[in-house]
Design a protein around this motif. Structure first.
Motif, PDB file in Angstrom:
ATOM      1  N   ALA A  35       5.913 -36.644  30.096  1.00  0.00           N
ATOM      2  CA  ALA A  35       6.314 -35.246  30.275  1.00  0.00           C
ATOM      3  C   ALA A  35       6.732 -34.952  31.715  1.00  0.00           C
ATOM      4  O   ALA A  35       7.456 -33.988  31.958  1.00  0.00           O
ATOM      5  N   ASP A  36       6.309 -35.773  32.684  1.00  0.00           N
ATOM      6  CA  ASP A  36       6.683 -35.556  34.079  1.00  0.00           C
ATOM      7  C   ASP A  36       8.050 -36.135  34.418  1.00  0.00           C
ATOM      8  O   ASP A  36       8.540 -35.936  35.524  1.00  0.00           O
ATOM      9  N   GLN A  37       8.665 -36.854  33.499  1.00  0.00           N
ATOM     10  CA  GLN A  37       9.949 -37.473  33.765  1.00  0.00           C
ATOM     11  C   GLN A  37      11.083 -36.478  33.527  1.00  0.00           C
ATOM     12  O   GLN A  37      10.976 -35.587  32.698  1.00  0.00           O
ATOM     13  N   PRO A  38      12.210 -36.631  34.243  1.00  0.00           N
ATOM     14  CA  PRO A  38      13.358 -35.757  33.988  1.00  0.00           C
ATOM     15  C   PRO A  38      13.832 -35.900  32.546  1.00  0.00           C
ATOM     16  O   PRO A  38      13.760 -36.980  31.967  1.00  0.00           O
ATOM     17  N   GLU A  39      14.322 -34.805  31.991  1.00  0.00           N
ATOM     18  CA  GLU A  39      14.761 -34.780  30.594  1.00  0.00           C
ATOM     19  C   GLU A  39      16.279 -34.918  30.525  1.00  0.00           C
ATOM     20  O   GLU A  39      16.987 -34.367  31.357  1.00  0.00           O
ATOM     21  N   CYS A  40      16.749 -35.644  29.531  1.00  0.00           N
ATOM     22  CA  CYS A  40      18.187 -35.765  29.275  1.00  0.00           C
ATOM     23  C   CYS A  40      18.424 -35.507  27.795  1.00  0.00           C
ATOM     24  O   CYS A  40      17.859 -36.185  26.940  1.00  0.00           O
ATOM     25  N   ASP A  41      19.261 -34.504  27.492  1.00  0.00           N
ATOM     26  CA  ASP A  41      19.593 -34.144  26.109  1.00  0.00           C
ATOM     27  C   ASP A  41      20.684 -35.079  25.608  1.00  0.00           C
ATOM     28  O   ASP A  41      21.834 -35.007  26.037  1.00  0.00           O
ATOM     29  N   LEU A  42      20.329 -35.957  24.687  1.00  0.00           N
ATOM     30  CA  LEU A  42      21.264 -36.955  24.172  1.00  0.00           C
ATOM     31  C   LEU A  42      22.454 -36.349  23.434  1.00  0.00           C
ATOM     32  O   LEU A  42      23.531 -36.943  23.416  1.00  0.00           O
ATOM     33  N   LEU A  43      22.290 -35.179  22.823  1.00  0.00           N
ATOM     34  CA  LEU A  43      23.410 -34.565  22.103  1.00  0.00           C
ATOM     35  C   LEU A  43      24.374 -33.830  23.039  1.00  0.00           C
ATOM     36  O   LEU A  43      25.481 -33.486  22.644  1.00  0.00           O
ATOM     37  N   ALA A  44      23.969 -33.609  24.285  1.00  0.00           N
ATOM     38  CA  ALA A  44      24.841 -32.949  25.261  1.00  0.00           C
ATOM     39  C   ALA A  44      25.810 -33.949  25.900  1.00  0.00           C
ATOM     40  O   ALA A  44      26.795 -33.553  26.507  1.00  0.00           O
ATOM     41  N   GLY A  45      25.509 -35.230  25.751  1.00  0.00           N
ATOM     42  CA  GLY A  45      26.360 -36.260  26.341  1.00  0.00           C
ATOM     43  C   GLY A  45      25.534 -37.476  26.673  1.00  0.00           C
ATOM     44  O   GLY A  45      24.308 -37.467  26.540  1.00  0.00           O
ATOM     45  N   PRO A  46      26.187 -38.541  27.121  1.00  0.00           N
ATOM     46  CA  PRO A  46      25.456 -39.771  27.437  1.00  0.00           C
ATOM     47  C   PRO A  46      24.437 -39.558  28.552  1.00  0.00           C
ATOM     48  O   PRO A  46      24.638 -38.745  29.446  1.00  0.00           O
ATOM     49  N   CYS A  47      23.339 -40.294  28.480  1.00  0.00           N
ATOM     50  CA  CYS A  47      22.302 -40.285  29.507  1.00  0.00           C
ATOM     51  C   CYS A  47      22.387 -41.613  30.246  1.00  0.00           C
ATOM     52  O   CYS A  47      22.333 -42.675  29.626  1.00  0.00           O
ATOM     53  N   ASP A  48      22.534 -41.553  31.557  1.00  0.00           N
ATOM     54  CA  ASP A  48      22.665 -42.742  32.389  1.00  0.00           C
ATOM     55  C   ASP A  48      21.500 -42.836  33.355  1.00  0.00           C
ATOM     56  O   ASP A  48      21.031 -41.808  33.859  1.00  0.00           O
ATOM     57  N   TRP A  49      21.068 -44.066  33.650  1.00  0.00           N
ATOM     58  CA  TRP A  49      20.060 -44.289  34.675  1.00  0.00           C
ATOM     59  C   TRP A  49      20.189 -45.710  35.192  1.00  0.00           C
ATOM     60  O   TRP A  49      20.796 -46.567  34.560  1.00  0.00           O
TER      61      TRP A  49
END
Length: 157
Positions: A35-49
């Motif tokens: 829960a402390d990690q940044p969130e990325c909405d997969l349906l809003a677009g690709p998530c990169d890291w």
């Protein structure tokens, strides 16, 4: 007198074991909570890291709804090729169990899976999290991102 000392010693051993066990569990699970990690909405677009191993990307598309809930396609680009690569679907807004989804290799560094998220009484308010795993072990000691998406449900109109 000897019996009382034995009982007191036994109780002391039990209390010590409980304290040591509690400290051990806290140490084992005291890494950065998801829960402390940044969130990325997969349906809003690709998530990169980025990791020490290289660049990662996760992308989620809705394929359609055949009346049993929306079908999704998850695509992962990864610099590593784990033997048993899984995406584990977990309820973020409500616990609904864990649903492992095997990722299959499409080409070197690219993996894909199709799945339908289980239906929930909250309908499209249900938020799901996808955790990447190599077999039964998490892919990352500390996940760089929380990969989430909000369920799409035909019943919501």
């Amino acid at each position: 007198m000897l019996r009382a000392a034995a009982v007191a010693g036994f109780i002391l051993v039990l209390i010590s074991a409980a304290v040591v066990g509690s400290l051990w569990l806290q140490g084992a699970y005291n890494e950065a909570p998801v829960a402390d990690q940044p969130e990325c909405d997969l349906l809003a677009g690709p998530c990169d890291w980025q990791t020490e191993a290289g660049h990662w990307q996760a992308d989620l598309k809705i394929l359609g709804d055949q009346g049993q809930g929306a079908e999704y396609q998850l695509s992962i680009r990864a610099p590593l090729a784990p033997e048993r690569f899984l995406a584990v679907l977990r309820g973020e807004s409500m616990y609904m169990g864990e649903y492992p989804v095997p990722l299959r290799q499409i080409e070197p560094g690219r993996y894909s899976a199709k799945f339908t998220a289980p239906l929930c009484t909250t309908g499209s308010r249900m938020v799901w999290r996808i955790d990447l795993q190599k077999g039964q072990q998490p892919m990352f000691k500390t996940p760089p991102l929380r990969l989430v998406f909000q369920a799409q449900d035909h019943r919501d109109g």
